[in-house]
Design a protein around this motif. Structure first.
Motif, short mmCIF file in Angstrom:
data_model
loop_
_atom_site.label_atom_id
_atom_site.label_comp_id
_atom_site.label_asym_id
_atom_site.label_seq_id
_atom_site.Cartn_x
_atom_site.Cartn_y
_atom_site.Cartn_z
N ARG A 284 1.14 -1.22 0.07
CA ARG A 284 0.06 0.37 -0.17
C ARG A 284 1.29 1.21 0.15
O ARG A 284 1.63 1.72 0.39
N GLU A 285 0.80 2.20 -1.35
CA GLU A 285 1.55 3.53 -1.37
C GLU A 285 1.09 4.08 -0.47
O GLU A 285 1.22 5.67 0.34
N LEU A 286 -0.40 4.95 -0.60
CA LEU A 286 -1.28 5.94 -0.41
C LEU A 286 -2.64 4.96 0.14
O LEU A 286 -2.87 4.33 -0.62
N PRO A 287 -3.29 6.10 0.67
CA PRO A 287 -4.87 4.98 0.84
C PRO A 287 -5.47 4.86 -0.07
O PRO A 287 -6.69 3.96 -0.29
N ASP A 288 -4.98 5.65 -1.62
CA ASP A 288 -5.90 5.22 -2.47
C ASP A 288 -5.34 4.16 -3.51
O ASP A 288 -5.38 4.10 -5.21
N THR A 289 -3.77 4.51 -3.96
CA THR A 289 -3.00 3.62 -4.57
C THR A 289 -2.29 2.29 -3.48
O THR A 289 -1.29 2.54 -2.73
N ILE B 29 -1.78 0.36 -17.33
CA ILE B 29 -0.53 0.94 -16.20
C ILE B 29 0.52 0.57 -16.94
O ILE B 29 1.21 -0.36 -17.05
N SER B 30 1.15 1.66 -16.17
CA SER B 30 2.83 1.64 -17.60
C SER B 30 3.36 1.12 -16.01
O SER B 30 3.15 0.16 -14.60
N LEU B 31 4.72 0.57 -16.77
CA LEU B 31 5.50 -0.63 -15.71
C LEU B 31 6.30 0.36 -14.70
O LEU B 31 6.60 1.50 -15.17
N SER B 32 6.03 -0.04 -13.56
CA SER B 32 7.03 0.49 -12.40
C SER B 32 7.77 0.10 -12.19
O SER B 32 9.21 0.68 -11.01
N GLY B 33 8.90 -1.18 -12.17
CA GLY B 33 9.90 -1.75 -11.51
C GLY B 33 10.56 -1.65 -12.15
O GLY B 33 10.65 -1.21 -13.24
N SER B 34 12.12 -2.62 -11.65
CA SER B 34 13.36 -2.38 -13.03
C SER B 34 13.10 -2.88 -14.17
O SER B 34 12.90 -4.16 -14.20
N ALA B 35 13.66 -2.56 -14.99
CA ALA B 35 13.42 -3.10 -16.78
C ALA B 35 14.02 -4.62 -16.38
O ALA B 35 14.97 -5.28 -17.48
N HIS C 54 3.29 -3.06 -10.99
CA HIS C 54 2.79 -1.60 -11.11
C HIS C 54 1.78 -1.34 -10.54
O HIS C 54 1.78 -2.04 -8.79
N THR C 55 1.69 0.27 -9.95
CA THR C 55 1.72 0.87 -8.97
C THR C 55 0.07 1.70 -9.38
O THR C 55 -0.15 1.58 -10.88
N VAL C 56 -1.00 0.74 -9.24
CA VAL C 56 -1.96 1.31 -9.67
C VAL C 56 -2.82 1.98 -8.65
O VAL C 56 -3.23 2.31 -7.04
N ARG C 57 -4.10 3.57 -8.76
CA ARG C 57 -4.55 4.72 -8.25
C ARG C 57 -6.20 3.92 -8.75
O ARG C 57 -6.71 3.64 -9.73
N GLY D 4 2.84 14.00 -9.36
CA GLY D 4 1.79 13.23 -8.83
C GLY D 4 2.46 11.75 -8.93
O GLY D 4 3.61 11.30 -9.20
N LEU D 5 1.09 10.73 -9.65
CA LEU D 5 1.53 9.31 -10.08
C LEU D 5 1.41 9.54 -11.47
O LEU D 5 2.68 8.49 -11.75
N GLY D 6 2.43 10.29 -11.83
CA GLY D 6 3.39 10.57 -12.62
C GLY D 6 4.95 9.57 -12.39
O GLY D 6 5.64 9.36 -13.58
N LEU D 7 4.95 9.74 -11.35
CA LEU D 7 6.35 9.22 -10.37
C LEU D 7 6.01 7.53 -11.59
O LEU D 7 7.74 6.93 -10.62
N ALA D 8 5.34 6.80 -11.24
CA ALA D 8 5.46 5.71 -11.78
C ALA D 8 6.68 5.17 -12.87
O ALA D 8 6.92 3.86 -12.65
N PRO D 9 5.43 5.96 -13.85
CA PRO D 9 6.23 5.56 -15.10
C PRO D 9 7.23 5.96 -15.49
O PRO D 9 8.35 5.46 -16.19
N LEU D 10 7.69 6.56 -14.59
CA LEU D 10 9.14 7.63 -15.08
C LEU D 10 10.30 6.50 -13.80
O LEU D 10 11.43 6.56 -14.22
#
Lengths: 382, 279
Positions: B22-27, B60-66, B74-77, B121-127
């Motif tokens: 759990r990252e955030l209450p909704d994520t 949903i973007s990939l958020s882990g190491s390639a 995957h980080t999902v809101r 915001g959540l734009g950090l996840a795809p980066l």
């Protein structure tokens, strides 16, 4: 006779052609009158065809009228297109079940039924070619479409008359069927005889004609067929100036004409439903009451809906002007960027079936008549 | 027509959840692994289509190491029915997955240059996969800057990891929030405002920008004003997607399909259409 030579078949010969297709296990689909319109449906005999009917078309108007002859193909195109068979309005892509071993996904088996289309007009051949590019030539193959398409048999019919909203000449897609068919017919009423000139366009077409009684065409019959097509060429109800049209539309995204058309556009999506090249779809995922069986159903979608561009927080294209602009600019401009061809084949359906008679050729002409200068089109946003 | 038989690209593969964080209450961040076989390789910036049984599928973007690994991260809101269902999956639960799809961040082309990440915001996840790649190969890049903005301090994504990255002496990290709370001691304001004071060589910088479209618009403008040419600026676009393979038409952005021409796009190639409202 050689495969390329033109031949002639009688009305009985046309019945023999339908029978030959059925004998080769094709379901034969063709034009037939239903609810005051000519639609495409299963046919088994020439009597199913719209003998003696024609259609009168204009912006927002379609009426069937009796002809003073018994022509079987004396009309142009109606609300249906062959898209509904190759790219159905609704189809299940796969089913899934959830059990003790987890989720299992099963592809929907393609129907083994081969389809034969009788009465495909030149603009419709062009539309099928456009959808072939969309579904079969991208990085990913649309498997259900490709399966149906590879088995389809196409009997084209050359137009002897044009409709009130036709502009295939402008789009260089007709009225003569030049390629993409197995067999092409031209209906002839000549010296009291009701016959069809036949051109063979493929090996399957040549094979089929072996089962259809035919005789070589006379020079007179060939000339009569050419005259019929020339007649249609000269009757186009609409014209569209395509010269520089892509750049014109892409350079006028903020033109006041988009506001003007949005005043009339109901955003109903009829144009996208009748368009033979519009390919957009959505998917509907659902499960049964047990919750353990699910399926994904693909359905035609329209860029005129708010849902179409919805991302969390709202829709991208909230205004009707944006949605009409998306549709028309896609059709006439960005289609070239995406698929190397126009998305419009000049069939006129979007004009005829628009409930308020919006005319894509008029809209393009209005922008061409008063394009925005570079000075007038600053970036809309910083 | 001679379409060769081909794997049906509409069919999802089945994955199971290995870990939930759990990252955030909704994520939440999910780690998923294929039920059979190995997961495909992917590039930073690519995405998968995740399917919640009977409910639907979302991009949903990939958020882990390639790098090598057995799982996808995957980080999902929770913003809709499908994302809510996916967010509720527990360890061991199964989901459908298609992908990876799309064009990613040009991390290899950026070698030798300064790299500026601008995330909202959540734009950090795809980066994140691009950041992890650059940090793992740190000596191949010049200065590395991460500028991150969030609406408020409680919504800061990957807070622990940000703290770890801050410990490194070879990355400049600047974080800002739109609205501070009583405990916040950092910057207050929008993320583009961090760009003018960041230390990078604008003539030799590759910038990767991801966040809400309005945030990207002002970030690109700030990068341009700082002297970064627009062909060195990359953004990750978001549009409605149903198929992810260029067949459904939903993700059109001017003449492009975000699913196959993007989601990562070089800004100079889309500058004209980016400026058009409701395109």
């Amino acid at each position: 006779m050689t495969e390329t030579a033109k031949s002639v078949i009688s009305l009985d010969g046309l019945q023999a052609l339908i029978d030959a297709l059925a004998a080769k296990n094709y379901q034969v689909l063709g034009p037939t009158v239903h609810d005051g319109a000519i639609i495409y449906d299963a046919i088994t005999k020439t009597a199913d065809l719209p003998a003696g009917w024609t259609d009168r078309q204009d912006g927002g108007r379609y009426r069937l009228e009796r002809r003073d002859d018994d022509a079987l193909f004396g009309f142009v195109v109606g609300p249906h297109s062959w898209k509904q068979f190759l790219h159905p309005a609704k189809e299940t892509l796969w089913k899934a079940s959830r059990g003790p071993d987890g989720i299992v996904v099963t592809a929907e088996e393609p129907s083994p039924q081969k389809l034969a289309f009788l009465g495909v007009r030149s603009c419709e051949l062009a539309a099928i070619a456009v959808q072939d590019k969309v579904f079969c030539e991208g990085p990913y193959l649309d498997v259900p479409y490709a399966e149906r398409r590879k088995d389809a048999f196409i009997v084209a019919v050359n137009c002897g008359e044009a409709g009130g909203t036709c502009f295939c000449v402008s789009m260089q897609t007709g009225p003569k069927a030049e390629a993409g068919f197995d067999v092409a017919l031209t209906e002839l009423h000549h010296n009291g005889a009701h016959e069809f000139l036949v051109e063979v366009g493929s090996e399957s077409g040549a094979a089929l004609m072996q089962d259809v009684p035919h005789r070589p065409a006379s020079n007179e019959q060939v000339s009569a067929a050419e005259a019929a097509v020339a007649n249609a060429t000269n009757q186009m109800g609409r014209t569209l100036d395509t010269n520089g049209l892509k750049e014109l539309l892409q350079g006028n995204s903020n033109h006041p004409q988009w506001d003007a058309v949005a005043e009339r556009c109901l955003s109903c999506g009829n144009c996208t439903m009748v368009c033979p090249t519009c390919f957009c779809t959505t998917v509907d995922d659902h499960s049964d009451l047990s919750g353990d069986n699910a399926e994904r159903v693909r359905k035609w979608d329209s860029c005129f809906t708010l849902d179409f561009s919805y991302i969390h927080g709202g829709s991208v294209r909230t205004a009707t002007r944006s949605r009409y602009r998306q549709w028309m600019t896609h059709k006439l401009a960005s289609w070239y960027d995406q698929f190397g061809t126009s998305g419009c084949v000049g069939c006129g359906r979007c004009i005829t079936w628009c409930p308020v008679g919006i005319d894509i050729t008029e809209e393009a002409a209005a922008i061409r008549a008063a394009p925005m200068s570079d000075k007038e089109k600053p970036n809309e946003r910083p | 027509m001679s379409a060769a038989p081909q794997l049906d690209p509409f069919l999802p593969d089945i994955y199971s959840v290995r870990d939930v964080r759990r990252e955030l209450p909704d994520t939440v961040t999910l780690e998923v692994a294929p039920k059979a076989g190995a997961r495909p390789d992917f590039e930073p910036g690519q995405f998968n289509m995740l399917y919640a049984f009977g409910i639907g599928e979302i991009a949903i973007s990939l958020s882990g190491s390639a790098g090598s690994g057995e799982t996808f991260i995957h980080t999902v809101r929770e913003v809709g029915a499908v994302s809510a269902a996916i967010s509720k999956l527990e360890v061991g639960a199964e989901l459908g997955l298609r992908g990876p799809y799309g064009a990613g961040w040009p991390v290899n082309e950026a070698e030798g240059s300064d790299v500026v990440f601008v995330a909202g915001g959540l734009g950090l996840a795809p980066l994140r996969p691009a950041i992890l790649h650059v940090l793992a190969n740190r000596n191949r890049y010049g200065r590395v800057v991460l500028l991150f903005g969030s609406r408020n301090p409680t919504e800061l994504l990957y807070r622990d990891e940000l703290a770890d990255w801050r410990q490194r002496l070879d990355v400049d990290i600047d974080v800002t929030v739109d609205h501070a709370d009583a405990e916040w001691r950092g910057n207050v304001g929008v993320v583009p405002a961090l760009i003018p004071r960041a230390a990078f060589d604008p003539t030799d910088t590759i910038a990767f920008v991801c966040g809400p479209e309005v945030m990207m618009r002002f970030s690109v403008a700030a990068l341009r004003d700082a002297g970064v040419p627009l062909d060195h600026v990359y953004v990750s676009m978001e549009r409605n997607m149903k198929c992810a393979i260029g067949l459904c038409g939903h993700c059109q952005f001017g003449p492009t399909f975000v699913c196959k021409d993007g989601p990562v796009m070089r800004f100079d190639a889309i500058a004209d259409i980016f400026s058009i409202r409701e395109i």
